[in-house]
Scaffold this active site. Structure first.
Site, PDB file in Angstrom:
ATOM      1  N   ASN A  52       0.848  -1.190   0.000  1.00 30.03           N
ATOM      2  CA  ASN A  52       0.000   0.000   0.000  1.00 30.03           C
ATOM      3  C   ASN A  52       0.882   1.239   0.000  1.00 30.03           C
ATOM      4  O   ASN A  52       1.383   1.654   1.041  1.00 30.03           O
ATOM      5  CB  ASN A  52      -0.899  -0.039   1.254  1.00 30.03           C
ATOM      6  CG  ASN A  52      -1.793   1.178   1.358  1.00 30.03           C
ATOM      7  OD1 ASN A  52      -1.900   1.966   0.420  1.00 30.03           O
ATOM      8  ND2 ASN A  52      -2.447   1.340   2.507  1.00 30.03           N
ATOM      9  N   TRP A  53       1.055   1.811  -1.191  1.00 21.21           N
ATOM     10  CA  TRP A  53       1.956   2.973  -1.330  1.00 21.21           C
ATOM     11  C   TRP A  53       1.353   4.257  -0.749  1.00 21.21           C
ATOM     12  O   TRP A  53       2.037   5.264  -0.661  1.00 21.21           O
ATOM     13  CB  TRP A  53       2.252   3.226  -2.811  1.00 21.21           C
ATOM     14  CG  TRP A  53       3.169   2.231  -3.467  1.00 21.21           C
ATOM     15  CD1 TRP A  53       3.724   1.101  -2.924  1.00 21.21           C
ATOM     16  CD2 TRP A  53       3.658   2.295  -4.822  1.00 21.21           C
ATOM     17  NE1 TRP A  53       4.512   0.471  -3.851  1.00 21.21           N
ATOM     18  CE2 TRP A  53       4.489   1.184  -5.020  1.00 21.21           C
ATOM     19  CE3 TRP A  53       3.467   3.198  -5.873  1.00 21.21           C
ATOM     20  CZ2 TRP A  53       5.133   0.937  -6.244  1.00 21.21           C
ATOM     21  CZ3 TRP A  53       4.106   2.952  -7.083  1.00 21.21           C
ATOM     22  CH2 TRP A  53       4.925   1.839  -7.264  1.00 21.21           C
ATOM     23  N   LYS A  54       0.068   4.250  -0.459  1.00 24.36           N
ATOM     24  CA  LYS A  54      -0.627   5.472  -0.008  1.00 24.36           C
ATOM     25  C   LYS A  54      -0.372   6.622  -1.005  1.00 24.36           C
ATOM     26  O   LYS A  54      -0.609   6.427  -2.176  1.00 24.36           O
ATOM     27  CB  LYS A  54      -0.228   5.811   1.427  1.00 24.36           C
ATOM     28  CG  LYS A  54      -0.489   4.613   2.358  1.00 24.36           C
ATOM     29  CD  LYS A  54      -0.439   4.945   3.798  1.00 24.36           C
ATOM     30  CE  LYS A  54      -0.661   3.664   4.605  1.00 24.36           C
ATOM     31  NZ  LYS A  54      -0.728   3.897   6.036  1.00 24.36           N
TER      32      LYS A  54
ATOM     33  N   HIS B 295     -10.092   1.340   4.507  1.00 26.37           N
ATOM     34  CA  HIS B 295      -8.889   1.654   5.296  1.00 26.37           C
ATOM     35  C   HIS B 295      -9.227   2.708   6.351  1.00 26.37           C
ATOM     36  O   HIS B 295      -9.973   3.656   6.076  1.00 26.37           O
ATOM     37  CB  HIS B 295      -7.779   2.159   4.369  1.00 26.37           C
ATOM     38  CG  HIS B 295      -6.438   2.165   5.035  1.00 26.37           C
ATOM     39  ND1 HIS B 295      -6.098   3.104   5.985  1.00 26.37           N
ATOM     40  CD2 HIS B 295      -5.387   1.335   4.927  1.00 26.37           C
ATOM     41  CE1 HIS B 295      -4.867   2.856   6.410  1.00 26.37           C
ATOM     42  NE2 HIS B 295      -4.408   1.785   5.786  1.00 26.37           N
TER      43      HIS B 295
ATOM     44  N   GLU C 238      -6.174  -4.886  10.744  1.00 21.20           N
ATOM     45  CA  GLU C 238      -5.179  -3.816  10.862  1.00 21.20           C
ATOM     46  C   GLU C 238      -5.576  -2.891  12.009  1.00 21.20           C
ATOM     47  O   GLU C 238      -6.418  -1.994  11.832  1.00 21.20           O
ATOM     48  CB  GLU C 238      -5.057  -3.030   9.550  1.00 21.20           C
ATOM     49  CG  GLU C 238      -3.977  -1.956   9.650  1.00 21.20           C
ATOM     50  CD  GLU C 238      -3.603  -1.358   8.307  1.00 21.20           C
ATOM     51  OE1 GLU C 238      -2.792  -1.962   7.598  1.00 21.20           O
ATOM     52  OE2 GLU C 238      -4.125  -0.283   7.987  1.00 21.20           O
TER      53      GLU C 238
ATOM     54  N   SER D  22       2.521  -1.605  10.432  1.00 23.31           N
ATOM     55  CA  SER D  22       3.969  -1.568  10.711  1.00 23.31           C
ATOM     56  C   SER D  22       4.693  -2.874  10.398  1.00 23.31           C
ATOM     57  O   SER D  22       5.609  -3.252  11.114  1.00 23.31           O
ATOM     58  CB  SER D  22       4.223  -1.180  12.166  1.00 23.31           C
ATOM     59  OG  SER D  22       3.842   0.151  12.379  1.00 23.31           O
TER      60      SER D  22
ATOM     61  N   GLY E 183       2.730  -0.867   4.424  1.00 26.98           N
ATOM     62  CA  GLY E 183       2.653   0.536   4.040  1.00 26.98           C
ATOM     63  C   GLY E 183       4.049   1.124   3.896  1.00 26.98           C
ATOM     64  O   GLY E 183       4.682   1.021   2.844  1.00 26.98           O
TER      65      GLY E 183
HETATM   66  P1  PGA Z   1       2.205   0.801   7.706  1.00 29.19           P
HETATM   67  O1  PGA Z   1       0.836   1.008   6.925  1.00 29.19           O
HETATM   68  O2  PGA Z   1       2.819  -0.497   7.226  1.00 29.19           O
HETATM   69  O3  PGA Z   1       3.026   2.006   7.336  1.00 29.19           O
HETATM   70  O4  PGA Z   1       1.868   0.757   9.154  1.00 29.19           O
HETATM   71  C1  PGA Z   1      -0.035  -0.046   6.689  1.00 29.19           C
HETATM   72  C2  PGA Z   1      -1.367   0.462   6.201  1.00 29.19           C
HETATM   73  O5  PGA Z   1      -1.813   1.536   6.656  1.00 29.19           O
HETATM   74  O6  PGA Z   1      -2.010  -0.191   5.366  1.00 29.19           O
END
Ligand code: PGA
Length: 217
Positions: A7-9, A77, A143, A183, A201
């Protein structure tokens, strides 16, 4: 098979960087880039969001995602509910149109606070969200909001995460796939190997990390 969802956001900032990152991390992964890059990344499998409407300015229809080669769509999300006002009703509508288009939704569910000891909240939420839908076609993600790297990144131990998974499973009547997200990096991924995969992420932006994570799955 364990899923690796990246998930590149809202990253990276340029198409040039996106192409380079995609080339280095796409193997065996479901890369979910910002939608503006989708048409430029051949073989890209995932989108970060979709709309159920047919004339909502700025939104994207499931048909368009399919046409770009997408097979998976992230939905629900916590950042979208926390910061953009996405409601459960909107998530349910999105789930429905994703499934109608023959795409696979990757549905996020998780607790807001580590202190909340109420797994029943997760179970009830899952029940509401998937009511009337074919849950076997949905990939779930446990999550916890407090475990996301930008929200504190306090990642749970294996047993704690598995409790979240079980709370999701209690809300569906079939044996569905559940991933872990929050994380995940090359050091924490081995805590979550009892899941059907992981969503990554921050670490998804580092090709070396992605390689190390993939090796352990
Ligand atoms: P993160 O994000 O790995 O940076 O915690 C995961 C997500 O929000 O899907």
């Amino acid at each position: 098979m364990r899923y690796l969802v990246l998930n590149w956001k809202m990253n990276p900032s340029t198409l040039k960087e996106a192409k380079a990152l995609f080339r280095k991390t796409k193997k065996g992964a479901i890369v979910c880039p910002p939608s503006i890059y989708l048409g430029h990344l051949k073989g890209c499998l995932g989108a970060q969001d979709v709309s159920w409407g047919d004339s909502y300015t700025g939104e994207i229809a499931p048909k368009m995602l399919k046409d770009m080669g997408c097979k998976y769509v992230l939905v629900g999300h916590s950042e979208r509910s926390r910061y953009l006002g996405e409601t459960e009703d909107m998530v349910s509508k999105k789930l429905r149109v994703i499934l109608e288009e023959g795409l696979t939704p990757i549905l996020f569910v998780g607790d807001e606070s580590r202190k909340s000891d109420d797994d029943g909240l997760i179970t009830d939420k899952v029940r509401r969200l998937v009511s009337g839908l074919d849950t076997e076609k949905i990939i779930f993600v446990y999550e916890p909001v407090w475990a996301i790297s930008t929200e504190g990144g306090d990642s749970p131990a294996s047993e704690e995460a598995l409790r979240g998974r079980d709370a999701i499973l209690a809300g569906v009547d079939k044996d569905v796939r559940v991933l872990y997200g929050g994380s995940v990096d090359s050091k924490t991924v081995n805590r979550y190997l009892e899941f059907d995969g992981v969503v990554v992420g921050r670490a998804s932006l580092d090709p070396k990390e992605v390689r190390k994570i993939a090796k352990q799955l």
